[in-house]
Design an enzyme around this catalytic site. Structure first.
Site, PDB file in Angstrom:
ATOM      1  CE  LYS A   1      -3.857  -0.570   4.888  1.00 15.00           C
ATOM      2  NZ  LYS A   1      -5.129   0.035   5.299  1.00 15.00           N
TER       3      LYS A   1
ATOM      4  CG  HIS B   1      -2.115  -0.862   1.096  1.00 12.94           C
ATOM      5  ND1 HIS B   1      -2.090  -2.179   1.438  1.00 12.94           N
ATOM      6  CD2 HIS B   1      -3.374  -0.599   0.641  1.00 12.94           C
ATOM      7  CE1 HIS B   1      -3.281  -2.718   1.204  1.00 12.94           C
ATOM      8  NE2 HIS B   1      -4.085  -1.784   0.711  1.00 12.94           N
TER       9      HIS B   1
HETATM   10  P1  NAD Z   1      -7.349   9.563   5.060  1.00 11.29           P
HETATM   11  O1  NAD Z   1      -6.445   9.785   6.243  1.00 11.29           O
HETATM   12  O2  NAD Z   1      -7.023  10.228   3.761  1.00 11.29           O
HETATM   13  O3  NAD Z   1      -8.853   9.956   5.418  1.00 11.29           O
HETATM   14  C1  NAD Z   1      -9.421   9.833   6.703  1.00 11.29           C
HETATM   15  C2  NAD Z   1     -10.323  11.031   6.859  1.00 11.29           C
HETATM   16  O4  NAD Z   1     -11.035  10.939   8.094  1.00 11.29           O
HETATM   17  C3  NAD Z   1      -9.525  12.353   6.904  1.00 11.29           C
HETATM   18  O5  NAD Z   1     -10.062  13.265   5.963  1.00 11.29           O
HETATM   19  C4  NAD Z   1      -9.763  12.849   8.311  1.00 11.29           C
HETATM   20  O6  NAD Z   1      -9.807  14.257   8.366  1.00 11.29           O
HETATM   21  C5  NAD Z   1     -11.135  12.249   8.588  1.00 11.29           C
HETATM   22  N1  NAD Z   1     -11.422  12.334  10.020  1.00 11.29           N
HETATM   23  C6  NAD Z   1     -10.703  11.809  11.049  1.00 11.29           C
HETATM   24  N2  NAD Z   1     -11.271  12.208  12.220  1.00 11.29           N
HETATM   25  C7  NAD Z   1     -12.342  12.967  11.889  1.00 11.29           C
HETATM   26  C8  NAD Z   1     -13.343  13.664  12.641  1.00 11.29           C
HETATM   27  N3  NAD Z   1     -13.319  13.636  13.985  1.00 11.29           N
HETATM   28  N4  NAD Z   1     -14.331  14.299  11.971  1.00 11.29           N
HETATM   29  C9  NAD Z   1     -14.365  14.314  10.618  1.00 11.29           C
HETATM   30  N5  NAD Z   1     -13.440  13.693   9.858  1.00 11.29           N
HETATM   31  C10 NAD Z   1     -12.452  13.046  10.492  1.00 11.29           C
HETATM   32  O7  NAD Z   1      -7.434   7.969   4.887  1.00 11.29           O
HETATM   33  P2  NAD Z   1      -8.022   7.131   3.667  1.00 11.29           P
HETATM   34  O8  NAD Z   1      -6.914   6.626   2.797  1.00 11.29           O
HETATM   35  O9  NAD Z   1      -9.157   7.875   3.036  1.00 11.29           O
HETATM   36  O10 NAD Z   1      -8.577   5.855   4.455  1.00 11.29           O
HETATM   37  C11 NAD Z   1      -9.564   5.967   5.459  1.00 11.29           C
HETATM   38  C12 NAD Z   1      -9.898   4.569   5.970  1.00 11.29           C
HETATM   39  O11 NAD Z   1     -10.512   3.793   4.924  1.00 11.29           O
HETATM   40  C13 NAD Z   1      -8.683   3.751   6.433  1.00 11.29           C
HETATM   41  O12 NAD Z   1      -9.059   2.979   7.568  1.00 11.29           O
HETATM   42  C14 NAD Z   1      -8.395   2.848   5.241  1.00 11.29           C
HETATM   43  O13 NAD Z   1      -7.700   1.674   5.580  1.00 11.29           O
HETATM   44  C15 NAD Z   1      -9.803   2.558   4.784  1.00 11.29           C
HETATM   45  N6  NAD Z   1      -9.947   2.093   3.386  1.00 11.29           N
HETATM   46  C16 NAD Z   1     -10.870   1.114   3.185  1.00 11.29           C
HETATM   47  C17 NAD Z   1     -11.139   0.681   1.892  1.00 11.29           C
HETATM   48  C18 NAD Z   1     -12.237  -0.326   1.680  1.00 11.29           C
HETATM   49  O14 NAD Z   1     -12.509  -0.713   0.527  1.00 11.29           O
HETATM   50  N7  NAD Z   1     -12.941  -0.747   2.740  1.00 11.29           N
HETATM   51  C19 NAD Z   1     -10.436   1.218   0.810  1.00 11.29           C
HETATM   52  C20 NAD Z   1      -9.498   2.222   1.047  1.00 11.29           C
HETATM   53  C21 NAD Z   1      -9.266   2.668   2.354  1.00 11.29           C
END
Ligand code: NAD
Length: 277
Positions: A160, A156
Site C-alpha cells: 500500500k 494494511h
Molecule cells: P495495484 O497497484 O495492485 O493496482 C493498481 C493498478 O492500476 C495496477 O494494475 C496498475 O497497472 C494500474 N494502472 C496504473 N496506471 C495505469 C494506466 N496508466 N493505465 C492502466 N492501468 C494503470 O493497487 P490495488 O491494491 O489494486 O489498489 C488500487 C487502488 O484502490 C489504491 O488506491 C487502493 O488504496 C484502492 N483500494 C480501494 C478500496 C476501496 O474499497 N475503495 C479497496 C482496496 C483498494
C-alpha cells in the site's frame, strides 16, 4: 443488465473486480483496461483473474472500449482516475471510484465533475466499514467530549502506497464532525521524541504496514477506567469488489452527482437531531 468496464484490470483490486462482476448475474463485463505498455494486452480478462474465459480482451486504453460500457469501475491512481473521469464526462458514462490517496487539489478537481457525471467515490466499498462509520458517529456523539481520547489504528499489506488509509481518514471525519473537530487542526499523524502530553481534542492516527493484511481498522475511545474499541477487519478484497458492483447497479438510476457508499447502501438516514449519519 449493467455493462461494466474495469480500469487497472491487472491490479490486486482489478482482478477482484473481474471476479465480482463475473459472479453477478445482473452485471456483464464488457471492457477491461491495462497499462498501454502491458504485455497482457490482448489476453482474456477472465483468464487473468482465474475465472475462466469471459471473451473480454484486455485493452491498452479506455478510449478503445468507451462505447461498450455503462459504468467504469476504477481502483487505480488519483491522476489516472481524474483523466478517466474527464473521458467519462465527455461520453456520458458513470463511474465507481475506489482509488485512494487524492491530494486536496485533486479532490477539488474531482468535485468539479459532480454536475456532469454520476459517480460513487468511496475509500472503502465494504458494507461493514460503511455501517461502522454510522456506529462511530453515534459513539462520538455519546462519548467524545466526556474524557474519551480518540485514536485510530489501521493495518494494511506491504504494497500500500498511501498513509493513513483513506478508510482511516473517513473514520476520522466520522468521529470529528459530530464533535465539531476538524482533521486539519486536530489530526495527529506522527509522534516521535519529547512530544508532551496528549491534548483532549486530538485524533491520533497510527499506521501498520506488513505482509498481506487486507485491511484492518480500529477506532479507540479511551477514558480513565475504561475504553471502547470499534474494529473492522476485511479478510478478502472480494468484499470491496462486490460493494463496487453494487454501486455500479445503483448508479444506473442516478443523475449527475458525487455519491458515496452511504448513499448506495441507504445508510444516510436523518438522525434525531436533524443531521445526517
Ligand atoms: P495495484 O497497484 O495492485 O493496482 C493498481 C493498478 O492500476 C495496477 O494494475 C496498475 O497497472 C494500474 N494502472 C496504473 N496506471 C495505469 C494506466 N496508466 N493505465 C492502466 N492501468 C494503470 O493497487 P490495488 O491494491 O489494486 O489498489 C488500487 C487502488 O484502490 C489504491 O488506491 C487502493 O488504496 C484502492 N483500494 C480501494 C478500496 C476501496 O474499497 N475503495 C479497496 C482496496 C483498494
Amino acid at each position: 443488465m449493467t455493462r461494466i468496464a474495469i480500469m487497472g484490470a491487472a491490479g490486486r483490486m482489478g482482478k477482484m473486480l473481474i471476479e465480482a462482476v463475473s459472479g453477478d448475474e445482473r452485471a456483464r463485463l464488457t471492457g477491461a483496461v491495462v497499462r498501454p505498455e502491458s504485455s497482457l494486452k490482448g489476453a482474456d480478462a477472465g483468464e487473468l483473474a482465474g475465472q475462466g474465459r469471459l471473451g473480454v480482451t484486455l485493452s491498452g486504453s479506455l478510449e478503445e472500449v468507451i462505447d461498450d460500457f455503462d459504468v467504469l469501475i476504477d481502483f487505480t491512481t488519483p491522476a489516472l482516475t481524474l483523466e478517466n473521469l474527464a473521458l467519462c464526462a465527455a461520453h456520458g458514462k458513470r463511474m465507481v471510484i475506489g482509488t485512494t490517496g487524492f491530494s486536496e487539489e485533486e479532490l477539488t478537481r474531482l468535485e468539479g465533475f459532480s454536475d456532469r457525471v454520476p459517480f460513487v467515490f468511496a475509500a472503502n466499498m465494504s458494507t461493514g466499514v460503511n455501517l461502522s462509520l454510522n456506529l462511530l458517529a453515534t459513539a462520538a456523539r455519546a462519548l467524545g467530549d466526556a474524557g474519551f481520547d480518540i485514536e485510530i489504528i489501521e493495518a494494511h499489506h506491504r504494497h500500500k502506497v498511501d498513509a493513513p488509509s483513506g478508510t482511516a481518514l473517513m473514520m476520522g471525519r466520522a468521529v470529528a464532525e459530530p464533535l465539531g473537530r476538524d482533521l486539519k487542526a486536530d489530526g495527529v499523524y506522527q509522534r516521535v521524541g519529547q512530544i508532551g502530553p496528549r491534548s483532549a481534542r486530538e485524533i491520533g492516527f497510527s499506521t501498520v504496514r506488513g505482509g498481506d493484511i487486507v485491511g484492518e481498522h480500529t477506532v479507540l475511545f479511551a477514558a480513565e477506567g475504561e475504553r471502547i474499541e470499534i474494529t473492522h477487519k476485511a479478510s478478502s478484497r472480494l468484499t470491496f469488489g462486490r460493494g463496487a458492483v453494487r454501486a455500479a447497479h445503483w448508479l444506473m438510476d442516478q443523475k449527475a452527482g458525487h455519491y458515496d457508499m452511504q448513499d448506495v447502501l441507504g445508510l444516510k438516514q436523518a438522525l434525531p437531531d436533524g443531521s445526517a449519519a
